[in-house]
Scaffold this motif. Structure first.
Motif, short mmCIF file in Angstrom:
data_model
loop_
_atom_site.label_atom_id
_atom_site.label_comp_id
_atom_site.label_asym_id
_atom_site.label_seq_id
_atom_site.Cartn_x
_atom_site.Cartn_y
_atom_site.Cartn_z
N ARG A 188 82.89 70.77 -35.13
CA ARG A 188 81.93 71.50 -35.96
C ARG A 188 82.23 71.21 -37.42
O ARG A 188 83.26 71.65 -37.94
CB ARG A 188 82.03 73.00 -35.68
CG ARG A 188 80.99 73.85 -36.42
CD ARG A 188 80.98 75.26 -35.84
NE ARG A 188 82.24 75.94 -36.07
CZ ARG A 188 82.50 76.70 -37.14
NH1 ARG A 188 81.59 76.82 -38.09
NH2 ARG A 188 83.65 77.30 -37.26
N PRO A 189 81.39 70.47 -38.10
CA PRO A 189 81.62 70.17 -39.52
C PRO A 189 81.67 71.46 -40.34
O PRO A 189 81.00 72.44 -40.02
CB PRO A 189 80.40 69.32 -39.91
CG PRO A 189 79.90 68.76 -38.62
CD PRO A 189 80.16 69.81 -37.60
N LEU A 190 82.49 71.44 -41.38
CA LEU A 190 82.62 72.61 -42.23
C LEU A 190 81.25 73.00 -42.79
O LEU A 190 80.52 72.16 -43.31
CB LEU A 190 83.59 72.33 -43.38
CG LEU A 190 83.90 73.50 -44.31
CD1 LEU A 190 84.57 74.63 -43.55
CD2 LEU A 190 84.78 73.04 -45.47
N LYS A 194 76.88 74.76 -35.76
CA LYS A 194 76.70 74.16 -34.45
C LYS A 194 77.79 73.14 -34.14
O LYS A 194 78.19 72.37 -35.01
CB LYS A 194 75.33 73.48 -34.36
CG LYS A 194 74.15 74.44 -34.51
CD LYS A 194 72.82 73.70 -34.42
CE LYS A 194 71.65 74.65 -34.58
NZ LYS A 194 70.35 73.95 -34.50
N TYR A 195 78.23 73.15 -32.89
CA TYR A 195 79.18 72.15 -32.41
C TYR A 195 78.43 70.93 -31.89
O TYR A 195 77.29 71.03 -31.42
CB TYR A 195 80.04 72.71 -31.27
CG TYR A 195 81.13 73.65 -31.74
CD1 TYR A 195 82.40 73.18 -32.05
CD2 TYR A 195 80.88 75.01 -31.89
CE1 TYR A 195 83.39 74.04 -32.48
CE2 TYR A 195 81.87 75.88 -32.32
CZ TYR A 195 83.13 75.38 -32.62
OH TYR A 195 84.11 76.23 -33.06
N GLU A 244 91.73 73.71 -33.05
CA GLU A 244 92.22 73.64 -34.42
C GLU A 244 91.24 74.34 -35.35
O GLU A 244 90.02 74.33 -35.13
CB GLU A 244 92.37 72.17 -34.84
CG GLU A 244 93.33 71.38 -33.98
CD GLU A 244 93.34 69.90 -34.35
OE1 GLU A 244 93.00 69.59 -35.50
OE2 GLU A 244 93.66 69.07 -33.48
N THR A 245 91.80 74.96 -36.38
CA THR A 245 90.97 75.60 -37.38
C THR A 245 90.93 74.75 -38.64
O THR A 245 91.77 73.86 -38.84
CB THR A 245 91.50 77.00 -37.74
OG1 THR A 245 92.75 76.87 -38.42
CG2 THR A 245 91.68 77.85 -36.49
N TYR A 246 89.98 75.03 -39.51
CA TYR A 246 89.88 74.31 -40.77
C TYR A 246 91.10 74.56 -41.65
O TYR A 246 91.42 73.74 -42.51
CB TYR A 246 88.64 74.78 -41.54
CG TYR A 246 87.33 74.48 -40.88
CD1 TYR A 246 86.86 73.17 -40.78
CD2 TYR A 246 86.55 75.50 -40.36
CE1 TYR A 246 85.65 72.90 -40.18
CE2 TYR A 246 85.34 75.24 -39.76
CZ TYR A 246 84.89 73.94 -39.67
OH TYR A 246 83.69 73.66 -39.06
#
Length: 331
Positions: A188-190, A194-195, A244-246
């Motif tokens: 999911r782009p920052l 939406k994934y 993973e998180t941003y």
């Protein structure tokens, strides 16, 4: 005097040597002044009994190897005992106790102080919640002449799992940037809600957005149905995934099938370099101290296996095909 007492017993079926009680009185006399002395709880039903001990300010479930109990559940239970009031006297005939849930299926409850002295002991029967949010419960204490309908008691169970602090993860869903398991990677782009599936093969069509978000929804507030100490040897894993998180947190789950249920081993770490990358960004939901967050997850989960609900297990065991609405046509 003996004749008078005998006449009372014949007329009313009451034992004058026991406390009859009255409407509006505290159900457990004097308990409100001593409830903070509670250091042990035992709740039994049939062949099952759960024991909770207060250790270093934390309540622990003995039948689950001392795993932490849910503080709110224990506090509600004790508060209800302290504030409960008698509402209506009921039968004194123990042969009719079954109708009130006070027979063989009754909960046998004891609360002890730090010296193992009993603060109270009673049987808890059928409990009813009313529309105004107040509960009414049938109880019997051996010191009373009869059973009572009382107010304020919290819902209770003799099942050890019912008392556990069931939270495994509490990570805001919008922090996740990537979830991977097997040959599937959801990204999911920052700034995007939406994934997408990375590396879609020609002809593959991704499922609807809400289905691609399912893993993040499950992981963000992951709870468990039961817990057990990790033992060796473990069976071979039936699945594994990472998220993973941003902002630098990484969570990993290894899944095992044991006795017909899916259990998860959980680990976490924190990558400060990843958190400092420009593309990672900083989210309002991210903690101020990411390393401390990872350490707290590790402290809570190290050495334990967590039994997942059937729904959560199904989502976390998905295969690539489960994320696809269409597949490549075979030539």
């Amino acid at each position: 005097m003996i004749a008078i007492l005998g006449a009372i017993w014949v007329m009313f079926g009451e034992d004058p040597a026991r406390d009859q009680g009255a409407r509006g009185e505290a159900t457990f006399e004097g308990l409100a002044d001593r409830i903070n002395d509670a250091a042990g709880i035992a709740v039994g039903q049939g062949d099952t009994t759960t024991h909770l001990n207060k250790v270093g300010g934390e309540w622990r479930v003995i039948e689950r190897d001392g795993y932490k109990a849910d503080r709110a559940v224990v506090n509600d239970f004790l508060r209800g005992l302290a504030l409960s009031e008698r509402r209506e006297p009921k039968t004194s005939n123990e042969q009719r106790f079954d109708k009130l849930g006070l027979g063989d299926d009754a909960l046998a409850i004891k609360v002890l102080d730090s010296d193992d002295n009993a603060l109270l002991s009673f049987q808890m029967g059928t409990r009813k919640d009313s529309p105004n949010g107040r509960s009414l419960t049938y109880i019997f204490q051996k010191k009373d002449t009869r059973s009572w309908l009382v107010s304020g008691l919290a819902n209770t169970s003799a099942d050890p799992a019912w008392w556990l602090d069931a939270e495994v993860l509490d990570v805001a869903e919008n922090r996740f940037s990537r979830i991977s398991y097997g040959d599937i990677r959801l990204e999911r782009p920052l700034g995007d809600s939406k994934y997408v599936i990375a590396d879609l093969v020609e002809g593959e069509i991704a499922q609807a957005d809400w289905q691609l978000r399912d893993p993040a929804r499950v992981l963000s507030n992951l709870n468990f149905d039961d817990v057990r100490k990790m033992g060796n040897p473990l069976t071979d894993p039936v699945g594994a995934l990472s998220a993973e998180t941003y902002d630098g947190l990484a969570v990993r789950l290894t899944l095992f099938e044991i006795s017909g249920a899916v259990w998860a081993q959980v680990s976490a770490d924190y990558d400060a370099d990843h958190a400092d990358e420009g593309e990672s960004g900083t989210l309002p939901a991210a903690p101020a101290d990411g390393a401390a967050e990872a350490a707290a997850i590790i402290e809570r989960t190290r050495g334990w296996l967590f039994k997942l609900s059937d729904y959560d297990a199904k989502v976390l065991l998905r295969k690539r095909a489960d994320f696809l609405a269409g597949k490549p046509t075979e030539e």
